[in-house]
Design a protein around this motif. Structure first.
Motif, mmCIF file in Angstrom:
data_model
loop_
_atom_site.group_PDB
_atom_site.id
_atom_site.type_symbol
_atom_site.label_atom_id
_atom_site.label_comp_id
_atom_site.label_asym_id
_atom_site.label_seq_id
_atom_site.Cartn_x
_atom_site.Cartn_y
_atom_site.Cartn_z
ATOM 1 N N ARG A 113 60.033 160.404 78.471
ATOM 2 C CA ARG A 113 61.121 160.737 77.552
ATOM 3 C C ARG A 113 60.620 160.646 76.115
ATOM 4 N N GLU A 114 61.203 161.466 75.287
ATOM 5 C CA GLU A 114 60.838 161.483 73.876
ATOM 6 C C GLU A 114 61.705 160.472 73.132
ATOM 7 N N ARG A 115 61.108 159.760 72.209
ATOM 8 C CA ARG A 115 61.829 158.727 71.489
ATOM 9 C C ARG A 115 62.630 159.325 70.339
ATOM 10 N N MET A 116 63.635 158.555 69.896
ATOM 11 C CA MET A 116 64.416 158.979 68.736
ATOM 12 C C MET A 116 63.529 158.960 67.492
ATOM 13 N N SER A 117 64.014 159.540 66.413
ATOM 14 C CA SER A 117 63.215 159.636 65.196
ATOM 15 C C SER A 117 62.896 158.241 64.656
ATOM 16 N N TRP A 118 61.808 158.163 63.886
ATOM 17 C CA TRP A 118 61.385 156.881 63.325
ATOM 18 C C TRP A 118 62.464 156.301 62.406
ATOM 19 N N THR A 119 63.110 157.154 61.636
ATOM 20 C CA THR A 119 64.156 156.681 60.709
ATOM 21 C C THR A 119 65.296 156.027 61.471
ATOM 22 N N GLU A 120 65.736 156.650 62.547
ATOM 23 C CA GLU A 120 66.841 156.084 63.320
ATOM 24 C C GLU A 120 66.422 154.804 64.027
ATOM 25 N N ARG A 121 65.184 154.758 64.492
ATOM 26 C CA ARG A 121 64.706 153.544 65.161
ATOM 27 C C ARG A 121 64.723 152.350 64.213
ATOM 28 N N VAL A 122 64.215 152.555 62.993
ATOM 29 C CA VAL A 122 64.186 151.467 62.018
ATOM 30 C C VAL A 122 65.603 151.078 61.620
ATOM 31 N N GLN A 123 66.474 152.065 61.468
ATOM 32 C CA GLN A 123 67.869 151.788 61.105
ATOM 33 C C GLN A 123 68.540 150.902 62.150
ATOM 34 N N ARG A 124 68.337 151.208 63.403
ATOM 35 C CA ARG A 124 68.949 150.417 64.467
ATOM 36 C C ARG A 124 68.292 149.038 64.582
ATOM 37 N N ALA A 125 66.968 149.001 64.423
ATOM 38 C CA ALA A 125 66.266 147.722 64.521
ATOM 39 C C ALA A 125 66.672 146.778 63.396
#
Length: 585
Positions: A393-405
């Motif tokens: 599976r392809e991961r979500m964008s880096w920006t969204e990952r950091v936002q959620r983290a």
């Protein structure tokens, strides 16, 4: 830990923590060394206490080990990852950057990608020290060894006499809960050895045991310009704390991931040339991040290599990833493995992966063909079986990952172990109830009071911040940051109908008389037919090791069912074949 004796000389190793509690060149306790010397005399009888009975042997007689694993003369058991991958040429100048072993200020060390061991020789007056005379303190970034029985603490610091060679800032963070120390007698009677086993947080090689640069990251002070910049979180293991000698009692329980091979692996590739066979086991990056938030990467996988076959499986759960019978012969003790990021080319054609260059972590296992099998085999495996992996599976964008983290771990959004711990702490309290009219079981998870403010600050929709997985008896609630970190997992008091589950985010007051409110996650489960009486216990929380044991039990039950099905369809011959396959698994 236990001692194993080999025919020509002596070797010591520990099945769980790899190298022996003695440094290289020091082979066994003094008593065993004396027995080995006596054995060299032809015809002299070896005491029964040295040679174990045949029924007590857990593996063949001749044993040797290195930074890769254990070789018993027939099978090679890959258990740890060396700092350097032997099949990749490395300049001598770079090899010295991450030495596998060495000596610094009288401290011997040896390391793999997941652990580092320190040995200090106690001689002279220090040789009379016992475990009660030593105080070993450890934090996630420091180690301090002091001498003294009644050590006092002034402002949190011990007043004992420090052993300078074993006191300092570590090169990188370690897992305090999975680290330990012990005192061992020198085999030649020359003092004792103090050994410290440290489990690394990250899967990487160190330049050495100690941090030698001017400013250690843990000593830096944060000067945030705005409220959006938060300082690193304060953790319990940031401060030095005394640890007791010996391996932690429940260390094996802490090594379970509670994951299935189908979830953590996404495929297997096979390659060969005239001299070697290469097996690539592709891993799901998100699942690996969740797993390594709890345990080191080195404890996730095992590979058993024999001259005519290979078996790769989850280390603690014991669940098979892949296994097979080779078409030719190999030299097991020359096998090598590593974990690296690889570009995947044979992607499924379902359109899920849109990235033109898709990379994922993978286990690369390289096997060396035996001399009489050094040719292209064609079919690498004559018989090969693997788990039914989920597609990549392809991961979500880096920006969204950091936002959620940032919502889950505001001060450490890139540290998996911090996110894993914060996900568990996200549920401050759990309430359960039953509705006898609608025949439903209700779980109310009271969430951390700071969650709503963090979601507003980092502009995150909380309806997408959680995921729910329900089976007929098990419920798992996860926090969807850059990966899905488990917040709560447990066993229900009866069977439910998963497709009739509902859940919502609500607000409740902190206390009946308080005006302050906090967020709650309310889960409503419909009881299945046959379980609609009142349950004694609605929900029982499960630890990762309990989930792992449950998975093992289910695997055994599935194998037994396969044997029974084969017996019903094909008679005794098919039943015997299925039983043999079950035994192999």
């Amino acid at each position: 830990p236990f001692w194993l004796k080999i025919t020509d000389g002596l070797a010591v190793f520990n099945v769980l923590n790899g190298p022996s509690p003695l440094p290289s060149g020091v082979s066994a306790p003094a008593a065993m060394a004396e027995d080995a010397a006596a054995e060299k005399d032809v015809g002299e009888e070896v005491p029964d206490s040295v040679v174990p009975a045949e029924s007590e042997l857990m593996m063949p007689y001749e044993v040797t080990s290195n930074t890769l694993g254990i070789f018993d003369g027939y099978n090679f058991y890959l258990r740890s990852f060396p700092v350097w991958y032997r099949w990749r040429p490395v300049p001598v100048s770079r090899a010295n950057e991450k030495p596998e072993n060495g000596t610094i200020n009288g401290v011997d060390f040896e390391q793999t990608m997941g652990r580092i061991w320190l040995w200090y020789h106690l001689v002279g007056p220090e040789a009379d020290l016992t475990e009660d005379d030593l105080c070993v303190e450890l934090s996630c970034w420091q180690v301090q060894v002091s001498v003294g029985r009644d050590i006092q603490y002034v402002k949190g610091k011990s007043t004992g006499k420090k052993i300078d060679a074993l006191t300092g800032d570590l090169f990188a963070d370690v897992r305090v809960k999975l680290s330990w120390w012990e005192l061992t007698q020198d085999p030649d009677g020359d003092g004792k050895w103090l050994s410290i086993a440290l489990t690394k947080h990250e899967h990487r090689g160190w330049k050495g045991p100690w941090f030698t640069d001017p400013f250690h990251p843990h000593r830096r002070t944060s000067f945030p310009w705005t409220s959006m910049v938060l300082p690193p979180p304060k953790r319990d293991d940031d401060k030095l704390a005394r640890i007791q000698p010996g391996m932690p009692q429940d260390v094996e329980k802490d090594m379970f991931t509670g994951m299935l091979p189908e979830k953590i692996c996404t495929g297997v590739e096979q390659q060969e040339d005239e001299w070697t066979v290469t097996l690539l086991v592709h891993l799901d990056e998100e699942a690996v991040e969740v797993a390594t938030g709890q345990i080191p990467m080195e404890e996730l996988f095992c590979a058993d290599v024999r001259p005519d076959g290979l078996h790769v499986y989850m280390r603690q759960e014991g669940l098979t990833i892949c296994m097979g019978q080779l078409s030719g012969s190999i030299v097991p003790e020359l096998s090598m493995w590593e974990i690296s990021s690889v570009r995947r080319t044979n992607l499924p054609k379902d359109g899920r992966i849109k990235c033109p260059a898709f990379f994922n972590p993978a286990i690369r296992i390289k096997l060396v063909k035996a001399e009489h099998s050094q040719h292209v085999w064609g079919d690498i495996f004559s018989d090969f079986a693997k788990a039914s992996f989920d597609p990549p599976r392809e991961r979500m964008s880096w920006t969204e990952r950091v936002q959620r983290a940032l919502v889950l771990a505001p001060g450490a959004p890139l540290k998996n172990h911090v996110k894993a711990e914060n996900a568990v702490k996200m549920c401050a309290r759990l309430e359960t109830s039953q509705d006898t009219v609608t025949q439903r079981a209700i779980l109310t998870l009271h969430l951390d009071e700071a969650l709503e403010e963090l979601a507003v600050k980092f502009k995150l929709d909380l309806t997408t911040f959680f995921s729910l997985k329900v089976s007929d008896r098990i419920v798992e609630v996860c926090v969807v940051a850059d990966s899905e970190f488990t917040m709560l997992q447990g066993d229900l008091g009866g069977a439910v109908e998963p497709d009739k589950t509902t859940w919502e985010i609500i607000k409740e007051r902190n206390t009946p008389t308080s005006e302050k409110e906090h967020l709650c996650l309310k889960i409503s489960l419909a009881k299945a037919a046959g379980s609609r009486e009142r349950w004694d216990t609605v929900f029982t929380k499960m630890e990762k090791w309990e989930v792992g044991k449950r998975l093992q039990q289910e695997a055994l039950e599935n194998q037994a069912a396969a044997v029974e099905a084969a017996a019903a369809e094909g008679g005794e011959a098919s039943a015997a074949e299925a039983t043999a396959q079950q035994t192999t698994n």
